[in-house]
Each structure stands twice: as structure tokens, then as C-alpha cells.
Design a protein around this motif. Structure first.
Motif, short mmCIF file in Angstrom:
data_model
loop_
_atom_site.label_atom_id
_atom_site.label_comp_id
_atom_site.label_asym_id
_atom_site.label_seq_id
_atom_site.Cartn_x
_atom_site.Cartn_y
_atom_site.Cartn_z
N SER A 60 0.94 -1.09 0.10
CA SER A 60 0.18 0.08 0.12
C SER A 60 0.73 1.36 -0.01
N TYR A 61 2.13 1.08 0.49
CA TYR A 61 3.15 2.26 0.32
C TYR A 61 3.21 2.75 -0.88
N LEU A 62 3.21 1.87 -1.70
CA LEU A 62 3.39 2.28 -3.18
C LEU A 62 2.17 3.06 -3.77
N THR A 63 1.00 2.55 -3.71
CA THR A 63 -0.02 3.29 -3.97
C THR A 63 -0.39 4.69 -3.31
N ARG A 64 -0.10 4.63 -2.04
CA ARG A 64 -0.10 6.08 -1.25
C ARG A 64 0.74 7.06 -1.98
N ASN A 65 1.87 6.55 -2.44
CA ASN A 65 2.97 7.71 -2.92
C ASN A 65 2.92 7.64 -4.52
N ASN A 66 2.04 6.79 -5.25
CA ASN A 66 2.05 6.94 -6.78
C ASN A 66 3.26 6.65 -7.27
N MET A 67 3.68 5.38 -6.69
CA MET A 67 4.70 4.72 -7.17
C MET A 67 4.45 3.26 -8.00
N GLU A 68 5.42 3.11 -9.10
CA GLU A 68 5.18 1.71 -9.65
C GLU A 68 6.50 1.09 -9.84
N VAL A 69 6.42 -0.25 -10.08
CA VAL A 69 7.42 -1.13 -10.00
C VAL A 69 7.53 -1.55 -11.32
N LEU A 70 8.93 -1.78 -12.02
CA LEU A 70 8.99 -2.14 -13.31
C LEU A 70 10.19 -3.20 -13.38
N SER A 71 10.03 -4.25 -14.28
CA SER A 71 10.90 -5.34 -14.72
C SER A 71 11.35 -5.06 -15.86
N GLY A 72 12.35 -4.53 -16.21
CA GLY A 72 12.82 -3.94 -17.48
C GLY A 72 11.94 -2.83 -17.97
N ASN A 73 11.32 -2.83 -19.05
CA ASN A 73 10.55 -1.56 -19.23
C ASN A 73 9.05 -1.82 -19.02
N LYS A 74 8.78 -2.99 -18.45
CA LYS A 74 7.29 -3.42 -18.24
C LYS A 74 7.01 -3.08 -16.63
N VAL A 75 5.81 -2.31 -16.55
CA VAL A 75 5.20 -2.24 -15.20
C VAL A 75 4.47 -3.58 -14.64
N ILE A 76 4.99 -4.06 -13.36
CA ILE A 76 4.36 -5.26 -12.87
C ILE A 76 3.66 -5.03 -11.78
N ASP A 77 2.83 -6.03 -11.05
CA ASP A 77 2.03 -5.82 -10.01
C ASP A 77 2.93 -6.17 -8.84
N PRO A 78 3.28 -5.06 -7.95
CA PRO A 78 4.20 -5.36 -6.71
C PRO A 78 3.69 -6.58 -5.94
N SER A 79 2.38 -6.82 -5.66
CA SER A 79 2.01 -7.82 -4.80
C SER A 79 2.50 -9.03 -5.30
N SER A 80 2.68 -9.25 -6.69
CA SER A 80 3.29 -10.58 -7.05
C SER A 80 4.77 -10.96 -6.80
N VAL A 81 5.24 -9.85 -5.88
CA VAL A 81 6.71 -10.31 -5.50
C VAL A 81 6.79 -10.41 -4.11
#
Length: 553
Positions: free
Chosen positions: A394-415
Motif C-alpha cells: 500500500s506504500y506504493l499506492t499512497r506515494n503514486n509509485m510503480e515497479v518495473l521489470s525491464g520496461n514493463k510495469v508489474i504488479d508489486p503484490s506478485s513479488v
């Protein structure tokens, strides 16, 4: 036919030998051709007093100097065909006396006796007082000639080149340009009476040297008075015996223009204290609080030391900066904008904390980015974001952040974030928007330190006296003002269009043509455009480090 063939072969062999001999000259070579500058070396400049290489070699056999100095002296005379630089048949020239006075002034201003030479002083006096008699003593003429030239190169190397030989060890990454002391001496020995040879230092160095002379005089007259009071705050209208020392101190440093021996905190003293506070980077309240009292009680020796340390830094700065450039002085927390060689305006900035220092370097600003993404450094991911992710995404959502694997945005809950302790094999970025840590714009000048200027949503920090809060990049108090200034000649990007893009969250890059030079510097003492000397605290401890180099502390 055979004779012709043999002649051709022989000619070819001769040419081959000549080329081979030329190609073998890979040993020591002259750095400059003889008679380098025709404006200095013309027929009228030559004298009829000569030396030769054996005289120079004999001098150095009994006079120990560094190899680099010996090479400079040898090269200087070889280029002059071993003609005297300091003497003519009429006697010693004006340049010799000028340089001798320069050595005396240096010893006085810097309290440095390294260039004092009793033999040189005696020979100068003899030559000045008995020109004809002195000229008849060939060995004395040659001795003084070579003492002067050798001392000049030693002086130039230290005073113009700097004492610290490797500024990179002192976190200074602005490139240094090699200074031509040969050409400088050419000019010096060619002057007539009253002419001035420009020293290879920038204007900031010269201004600071003038202030050093003033502070040396204060030191010789007993220094600054110690201010002792049992009050935590002194304000207008107060009566206190300590105000006598305050007024004396501020009078000596030029903040207080009248000799006032009263114990009353007057209107004039309010203005003087505010002037002093401004020079120290404190809030100009006109009241004497604890931080102000601390700066007032700095001994004159402390201020002289600050001046000398920063004069050393100024020896590393190019003699001429670009007419148009930006300059950020880290301890001052200030951006300076220069146009046509003049400062046109300034802006408050926030710089790196002690633990994440802003680097000292030069870059060329090439792009403005509106609505930027913030590509988060791995150090911040590891130290600040990863501990949060181990509690939940939820920290990422609150701070409008996203996670990338290479150039692709991924779901942080999958890690499984708990599986990582040091490095994280993903990239993190904060999406554009008002809450983005870079604000609504950033200014890029490619560099290996990953430092740039940018906006910030945290505007409250710009009012603080100490503005070292960032992770290393430089936050601007008014980024839009800088953007519009840099785009003032770009008809495509006027204020209306910039505002239209800023209303969106779409990342948009604007190239700057030509690029704008940016200097990130570190000065704790300097003279401002009003001619006032400013002092700041040693934010990163670099003064202490430099003192170890030049004072042996």
C-alpha cells in the motif's frame, strides 16, 4: 638506365633514413616553439646581457629545486636564446622590482615566508643602489637573474596553480585548465614602468585577496573583541555593556559605520547586526540571538583561515567563466544566474544532506522536463522503500509509485519482498503529479553523479537558514522562473504553453539550445556583487579536509 635506377634507390634510402630519424625522436621535446608570442618577443625586447646553458646548469648544481621548476627555467632561457630577462645594459628593469614587491606583499598578506630569500633581497638592494657597479660583477648579475626566474616559477606554481595537487581527493570535480607560466613571465619581464600584468586568476580570487589584506590588518591591530553577555537575546532598546564590544567588532568588519561608545542597542546597531547576519547566511532580524553571537565571536584567525582555504579553491576555478552560466554554491544554498558576465538574479535552493552530499562538478544543462517521472535510486529503494514493502504494498499506492521489470510495469503484490535484503532486481519510479518528489519539472545536465535541479512539493524548507535536506539533487524554490528564463529565446515555448503542459500529468521534454553551463561549487567565503565578504559554515567538512592539505592540520 642502371645508373638512374641506382640513383633512385639511393635517394629512396636517404629519404627512408631521414623519415626514420624523424620518427625516432620520441624522447623529451620542447613544449613550445621559441619566441612563442610575437607581441612579447620582438627585437626591442632583447638585451645584450647573455647567459648560456652551462651557467644555468652550474646554478642548479648548488641550488636545489624540484625537477619541474628546473625544466621551466631551462625552457624559458632556451626560448630566449639565453638572453637576460631582468637586466639590460642600463641595469635592472622595472619588472624585477615589481616582482620583488609582489613577493613582499604575498608574505605580508598570507603570513607565508616560503619565498623569502636573504641572498635575493641583498642582491636586489645592491643592483638598485649601484647599477653600474653591480653590472660589472657578472657572476652576481647571473646569480640574481637565475634566483629571480627560479623564484618566479616556484611562486607561480604555488600562488596561481594551488597548493593542493589533486582536488579530486577533496571532492572537487570541476576540470582545471593548465596555466601557462612561461607566457606569464614573458609578459612580466616585458612591461615598462607603470604597466600591469594580469595574473592568471579569476575576479573572485582578486576580490577575496583584497578582503584578506583587510582582515590581516585587523589581526595585526589586536583582532576582534570577545563579546560576553548573560542575555540570550539582545534587541533594540536594550542597555548592556557587551554592546560596546559588538559595536567595535562590527565597526572593524565594516558593518557599523559610526564610532559609538554607548551601551544602548540603537537603530543604527539594528541595521549593522542585520548586515552582519546577511553576510553570515543568518536571518537578518537585527537581533543578537545565540547563532548571531556565535558568529560574532569567531576569532579573526578563524576568518583568515576561511578566506585562505577558499582562495585555494578559487585557484582551481577557470580564469574566465562562460558569459552565461548558472552557479550553485552549496554552503550558501543559493543558485546564481549570470547573463553577459553579470549576475541577474538568485534563487534559494535545498542541497544534499551530509549523508548524501551534493557533488562539486560542472555540467551543461541540455533539457527541461515538465511533469517528470522520478526514477528512484537503488540506495533509496534499499534503505527506505524496501522496509515499507515488507509491511505491504500500500506504500506504493499512497506515494503514486510503480515497479518495473525491464520496461514493463508489474504488479508489486506478485513479488515476495521479504526475500530481498540488499539489492532489489526491479526499478521503481514515481509517476508525474503534484505529489511527485521532483515536483512539476526537472532540469537535466548529464553527469556521472546523477544530480539535477528540480521542483519539489515541499516548499516550506526554503525559508530555513540551513537548507541541506535532499538526497543529493538540488531543489529549486521557483523552478518555473528558471524554466521561463532558459526558454526566453524559444518562441515555441512561451509561458502559456508551459502552463498548458503543467496542467496535465504528461511527461514532456524540452531541449535547450545551446546548453547552459552549470557550476556546482563549494565556497564558505566569497565576496558578493555588493562588495561584501560572506562566510558560511563548513557543511560537508571539506574546509577541514582542505586545511590538512595546505596547513598540514
Amino acid at each position: 638506365m642502371l645508373k638512374i635506377r641506382n640513383a633512385v634507390v639511393f635517394l629512396g634510402l636517404v629519404l627512408l633514413v631521414i623519415v626514420s630519424l624523424g620518427g625516432c625522436k620520441k624522447g623529451k621535446k620542447f613544449r613550445r616553439g621559441a619566441l612563442q608570442d610575437s607581441t612579447v618577443y620582438s627585437t626591442k625586447n632583447f638585451t645584450d646581457i647573455l647567459l648560456d646553458s652551462s651557467v644555468v646548469n652550474a646554478f642548479f648544481s648548488g641550488f636545489a629545486v624540484k625537477d619541474t621548476i628546473r625544466e621551466e627555467v631551462n625552457e624559458f632561457y632556451a626560448r630566449r636564446n639565453y638572453q637576460s630577462a631582468w637586466f639590460s645594459k642600463k641595469g635592472m628593469n622595472h619588472a624585477a622590482l615589481n616582482f620583488h614587491n609582489q613577493l613582499k606583499n604575498y608574505a605580508y598578506d598570507f603570513a607565508d615566508t616560503s619565498f623569502q630569500n636573504h641572498e635575493l633581497d641583498m642582491l636586489i638592494d645592491d643592483a638598485e643602489n649601484d647599477e653600474k657597479g653591480f653590472l660589472s660583477r657578472t657572476k652576481d648579475v647571473q646569480r640574481l637573474e637565475l634566483l629571480m626566474t627560479t623564484t618566479f616559477f616556484e611562486y607561480a606554481e604555488k600562488v596561481y596553480g594551488g597548493i593542493a595537487k589533486n582536488p579530486l581527493d577533496l571532492e572537487w570535480f570541476i576540470p582545471r585548465k593548465k596555466k601557462d607560466y612561461q607566457l606569464l613571465l614573458d609578459s612580466l619581464v616585458s612591461v615598462n614602468k607603470g604597466e600591469h600584468v594580469k595574473e592568471p586568476v579569476n575576479e573572485y580570487y582578486i576580490r577575496l585577496k583584497d578582503k584578506l589584506r583587510i582582515y590581516r590588518n585587523i589581526e595585526r591591530q589586536g583582532g576582534l573583541p570577545r563579546i560576553v553577555t548573560n542575555k540570550n537575546l539582545l534587541v533594540k532598546g536594550n542597555i548592556d555593556s557587551s554592546l560596546l564590544a559588538v559595536k567595535q567588532s562590527l565597526y572593524l568588519t565594516g558593518d557599523f559605520s559610526i564610532k559609538d561608545t554607548s551601551r544602548i542597542f540603537t537603530d543604527s546597531l539594528v541595521n549593522a547586526v542585520a548586515s552582519f547576519q546577511q553576510r553570515m547566511g543568518l536571518k537578518a532580524t537585527g537581533k543578537i540571538d545565540a547563532p548571531t553571537l556565535k558568529e560574532l565571536n569567531r576569532p579573526i584567525e578563524y576568518r583568515i583561515r576561511q578566506i585562505m582555504l577558499n582562495m585555494e579553491r578559487l585557484r582551481w576555478v577557470p580564469v574566465e567563466l562562460e558569459k552565461n552560466h548558472l552557479l550553485v554554491n552549496i554552503p550558501e544554498y543559493m543558485l546564481h544566474v549570470f547573463e553577459n558576465g553579470k549576475q541577474v538574479w538568485t534563487m534559494n535552493v535545498v542541497v544534499g544532506k551530509t549523508a548524501s552530499q551534493t557533488s562539486i562538478f560542472k555540467g551543461n544543462m541540455s533539457q527541461i522536463v515538465l511533469n517528470p517521472y522520478w526514477n528512484i535510486p537503488q540506495s533509496i529503494v534499499r534503505n527506505e522503500i524496501l522496509p515499507q514493502l515488507k509491511r505491504g504494498t500500500s506504500y506504493l499506492t499512497r506515494n503514486n509509485m510503480e515497479v518495473l521489470s525491464g520496461n514493463k510495469v508489474i504488479d508489486p503484490s506478485s513479488v515476495n519482498w521479504n526475500s530481498f535484503t540488499k539489492s532489489v532486481p526491479y526499478a521503481f519510479r514515481q509517476k508525474p503529479g503534484r505529489s511527485n518528489s521532483l515536483g512539476k519539472m526537472k532540469f537535466l545536465f548529464p553527469n556521472s553523479f546523477n544530480i539535477y535541479l528540480h521542483d519539489t512539493p515541499s516548499k516550506g524548507l526554503f525559508g530555513a537558514s540551513n537548507r541541506a535536506f535532499s538526497h543529493g539533487c538540488i531543489r529549486l524554490s521557483d523552478p518555473k522562473k528558471l524554466a521561463l528564463y532558459l526558454l526566453r529565446s524559444n518562441a515555441e515555448w512561451n509561458e502559456t504553453k508551459v502552463d498548458e503542459v503543467l496542467k496535465t500529468d504528461k511527461e514532456t521534454g524540452i531541449k535547450l539550445k545551446p546548453p547552459m553551463p552549470v557550476y556546482i561549487v563549494y565556497f564558505t567565503a566569497w565576496v558578493d556583487t555588493a562588495g561584501k565578504i560572506n562566510f558560511r559554515n563548513d557543511l560537508y567538512g571539506l574546509d577541514e579536509k582542505l586545511a590538512g592539505e595546505i596547513f598540514g592540520e
